[in-house]
Design a protein around this motif. Structure first.
Motif, PDB file in Angstrom:
ATOM      1  N   ALA A 549       0.730  -1.335  -0.099  1.00 22.35           N
ATOM      2  CA  ALA A 549       0.112  -0.128   0.162  1.00 22.35           C
ATOM      3  C   ALA A 549       0.940   1.192   0.043  1.00 22.35           C
ATOM      4  N   CYS A 556      -7.540   1.908   3.143  1.00 20.62           N
ATOM      5  CA  CYS A 556      -6.850   1.034   2.318  1.00 20.62           C
ATOM      6  C   CYS A 556      -5.185   1.099   2.957  1.00 20.62           C
ATOM      7  N   ALA A 660       0.325  -6.566   5.151  1.00 22.71           N
ATOM      8  CA  ALA A 660       0.371  -5.389   4.488  1.00 22.71           C
ATOM      9  C   ALA A 660       1.462  -4.466   4.800  1.00 22.71           C
ATOM     10  N   THR A 662       4.114  -1.006   3.479  1.00 27.81           N
ATOM     11  CA  THR A 662       4.215   0.037   2.513  1.00 27.81           C
ATOM     12  C   THR A 662       5.121  -0.419   1.527  1.00 27.81           C
ATOM     13  N   PRO A 677      -3.518  -1.665  -3.511  1.00 27.79           N
ATOM     14  CA  PRO A 677      -4.526  -0.519  -3.439  1.00 27.79           C
ATOM     15  C   PRO A 677      -4.313   0.626  -4.141  1.00 27.79           C
TER      16      PRO A 677
END
Length: 740
Positions: A549, A556, A660, A662, A677
């Motif tokens: 993400a 998200c 998840a 970065t 996303p």
């Protein structure tokens, strides 16, 4: 009111470093207390000042306002205190022996007459002396940490400060708290300024202004990657930070001149602008330029013809290299310093394999390096030869302030004729400087990377500066080779990198896009994609699917997605679970190390089945929780490189959930499938090279989920934050010395 007792259990620590602990008082009553503790361990005797309050989760609590560490009085409390690990050299076995021998006088003996410990079997006079010294230092530390805690400094940071200043801690902080900004990573100007205000320091003092200027320079490097600032920009930032008026600028100029004289910064004109650079970055960039130019001049006498070796490699592997690839191989082998750069599928790995084959045939010692554990593992797998992280190759040694020094340097160089560094875009100026110091002047350095990937997290713009300087040999790879007939990942990565919309064909085998304009629906689709659809359709284990993400926050963002993915992929049915800093840790959770920890011990199983021990876990390492001890709540993690580490509860803040992550954290990694996303956000964040980096992390499958508007915004936003660096110009200046 006061509460006196012993800490029986450490229940919880939140992100403000407030601990929830269980206290047992003299009447054997158990009371929950919450607050900041200067030192924390089970068995510690404390006197707390505060008041009683009611918490919705824990019921009646004692809210701590002040903490005083007491000498434990009972034999049991003394034994637990001594065995807590606070005193170096004393573990549970030794603690029991000391208490069995001296009973309630044990601590007095350790403090006032430690040589009597030698009366105990198994404790030598030397060890008795060491235990006495360790205990004395512990007492000094307690006082210093308590003083720092009174100024709202966390326990971990207080210990870091004490490890720098030792017994001078209190005096240093009282005399000049602003020195902390310069000496201690993690202490910002606001913290030092708050301490100074309490102690009555003049807001116009030279120490305060110096700390403000230094803080602005440090923020520029830490947050924006700059190695220098234009002087006018530095003054503007410092005026805001110090809450000064523009007419106070002469005071800044006066202090900056003093900083130049004392040698902490350098000021000079660069491309017509007055700039300021800290000594650290000035000498690092200058050293890198000088060493690279020295290496680049180190060329074999006459160009060696490797065509026969290359032909043999092609025949053996049944491949045909094109002219650009052959030229890249020849250039790398014939120069002391060179760069190979290209996007995915352009043949970088094939070239490295061929170079390795030729070097092996010519009996050269080669060292394969990468910036992270994941990147080095990828390099090992793709080349069939061991690769190391740069930190591991340099043999990291932890320092008392929580940092590290490298055992390998100019006096103890790496034993290699050729060093090949992969993922060079991730290497910052400080790490590259340390590496070059450990490379012999007669060695060859081959730097491999994608110039269009995200810039390094640390300061500097190393790969791009080297390429743009045009002083080091660079081989550009533009033609795509690794491309299946029905594959779109590599094609679309290059389209996006060139500012074009990707080919959307959901009948393809590896690149998919789901249109959705609602963030909540996008989050639900992401969860379903990771938990069900991709594992079922592609038979890819959920652990090999990575959500990448752009941001942490939002529906998200990784914070929300991690909670939801954990609930679906690893729900809590039974067994140990620990909650800390708003994160629930469970056995089976996918986690990531988020800071470098050079002191954390690990073991791993070697190739022959032997147990290998070492120290050091690094920012970005990913693993799984394999055990949570029910009594202590220590957490054991097995990382992807085989390291097994145990984290005490107080160190859990170094781990975060990694279902998840970065996109920045994914650099150097490769995953079977990535789910991305597409979100809206600030133009300086939602950029083309961010999306390009995310897509190029995928090995088999890419899934984009979000609005087409957000997709097009990212692709057409070619913003790349400009970094102020000097390396490019230093390389050009150094070249003139060799070619006047």
């Amino acid at each position: 009111m006061k509460l006196i007792g012993t800490i029986e259990d450490i229940i919880f620590r939140n992100e403000q470093n407030n601990y929830t602990v269980l206290i047992v008082n003299s009447n054997n009553q158990r009371i929950t207390a919450v607050g900041k503790f200067p030192q924390i361990s089970e068995g510690l005797s404390v006197e707390l000042e505060g008041q009683t309050s009611v918490n919705s989760k824990y019921g009646e609590q004692f809210s701590v306002q002040e903490v005083k560490i007491l000498q434990p009085s009972s034999c049991l409390a003394i034994e637990r205190y001594l065995s807590s690990g606070i005193i170096k050299g004393v573990g549970p076995v030794t603690a029991k022996k000391i208490v069995d021998k001296f009973k309630t006088d044990a601590l007095a003996i350790v403090e006032l007459n430690p040589m009597r410990l030698a009366e105990i079997k198994g404790i030598s006079k030397n060890k008795a002396f060491e235990i006495g010294n360790a205990y004395a230092e512990c007492r000094v530390m307690q006082e210093a940490v308590m003083f720092l805690q009174s100024h709202s400094i966390s326990t971990n940071l207080a210990l870091k400060i004490f490890n720098i200043y030792k017994e001078n801690t209190v005096n240093q902080v009282k005399t000049n708290p602003y020195k902390l900004v310069e000496d201690i990573d993690g202490i910002g100007f606001a913290t030092a300024d708050a301490i100074a205000q309490k102690t009555g320091v003049d807001p116009m003092s030279e120490d305060r202004i110096k700390a403000g200027l230094f803080h602005c320079l440090k923020q520029a490097s830490d947050k924006e990657g700059h190695t220098y600032l234009v002087k006018s920009c530095l003054y503007d930032n410092a005026l805001k930070l110090l809450n000064f008026l523009p007419q106070d600028t002469p005071k800044l100029e006066q202090v900056l001149e003093f900083m130049t004289i004392e040698g902490s910064v350098k000021c000079f004109t660069h491309h017509g602008e007055d700039i300021v650079v800290t000594n650290r970055f000035y000498y690092q960039e200058l050293y890198v330029a000088r060493k690279l130019m020295l290496l680049s001049q180190n060329i074999f006498e006459g160009q060696i013809d490797f065509s026969s070796h290359i032909s043999e490699y092609q025949a053996l592997n049944k491949i045909t290299l094109n002219t650009d690839q052959i030229q890249a191989i020849t250039t790398a082998l014939n120069h002391g310093a060179s760069v190979i750069t290209g996007g995915p599928g352009t043949g970088k790995t094939t070239i490295v394999r061929c170079i390795l084959n030729i070097l092996e045939a010519t009996r050269k010692k080669v060292l394969l390096l990468a910036p992270t554990g994941r990147a080095s593992k990828r390099l090992s797998e793709s080349c069939g030869q061991e690769a190391k992280t740069i930190h591991r190759a340099l043999e990291t040694n932890p320092t008392k302030d929580g940092g590290s020094i490298f055992h390998r340097n100019e006096s103890n160089p790496l034993d290699a004729d050729v060093i090949i560094i992969d993922e060079m875009s991730m290497v910052d100026i400080s790490l590259f400087c340390s590496l070059l110091k450990a490379i012999r002047p007669t060695a060859r350095v081959i730097m491999v990377g994608d110039k269009d990937q995200l810039q390094s997290v640390g300061a500097g713009n190393v790969l791009r500066d080297i390429i743009e300087s045009q002083q080091i040999q660079v081989s550009f790879l533009n033609q795509i080779y690794r491309q299946d007939k029905d594959s779109l990942i590599i094609v679309n990565a290059h389209l996006i990198n060139n500012g074009k919309m990707p080919t959307i064909n959901n009948s393809s085998k590896d690149f998919f896009y789901e249109q959705n304009n609602n963030p909540e629906d996008c989050a639900s689709k992401i969860i379903d994609m990771v938990a069900t659809r991709l594992p079922n359709y592609f038979k890819i284990d959920s652990d090999r699917i990575q959500v990448l993400a752009p941001m942490r926050a939002g529906v998200c963002g990784i914070d929300n997605l991690n909670k939801q993915l954990q609930q679906v992929l690893n729900p809590h049915f039974k067994g140990a679970q620990i909650e800390q800093e708003f994160i629930k840790y469970r056995v089976g959770d996918k986690v990531m190390q988020i800071v470098n920890n050079y002191e954390l011990e690990y073991y791993k199983i070697g190739e022959r089945g032997e147990r290998v021990e070492g120290m050091g876990v690094y920012n970005g390492d990913i693993g799984h929780i394999i055990e949570i001890l029910p009594n202590t709540y220590d957490v054991t993690v097995k990382f992807e490189d085989g390291k097994v580490c145990t984290y005490p509860r107080s160190e859990l803040h170094q781990l975060t959930l990694a279902y998840a992550i970065t996109i920045h954290k994914s650099q150097g990694s490769e995953f079977d499938a990535v789910v991305i996303p597409l979100v809206s956000g600030a133009p300086i964040i939602i950029t083309r090279n961010l999306l390009y980096t995310a897509i190029t992390r995928a090995k088999k499958v890419v899934v984009l989920i979000g609005s087409k508007q957000n997709l097009s915004r990212m692709i057409y936003n070619n913003y790349t934050a400009k970094r102020f660096t000097l390396l490019k110009d230093y390389l050009r200046d150094e070249c003139k010395k060799y070619n006047p």
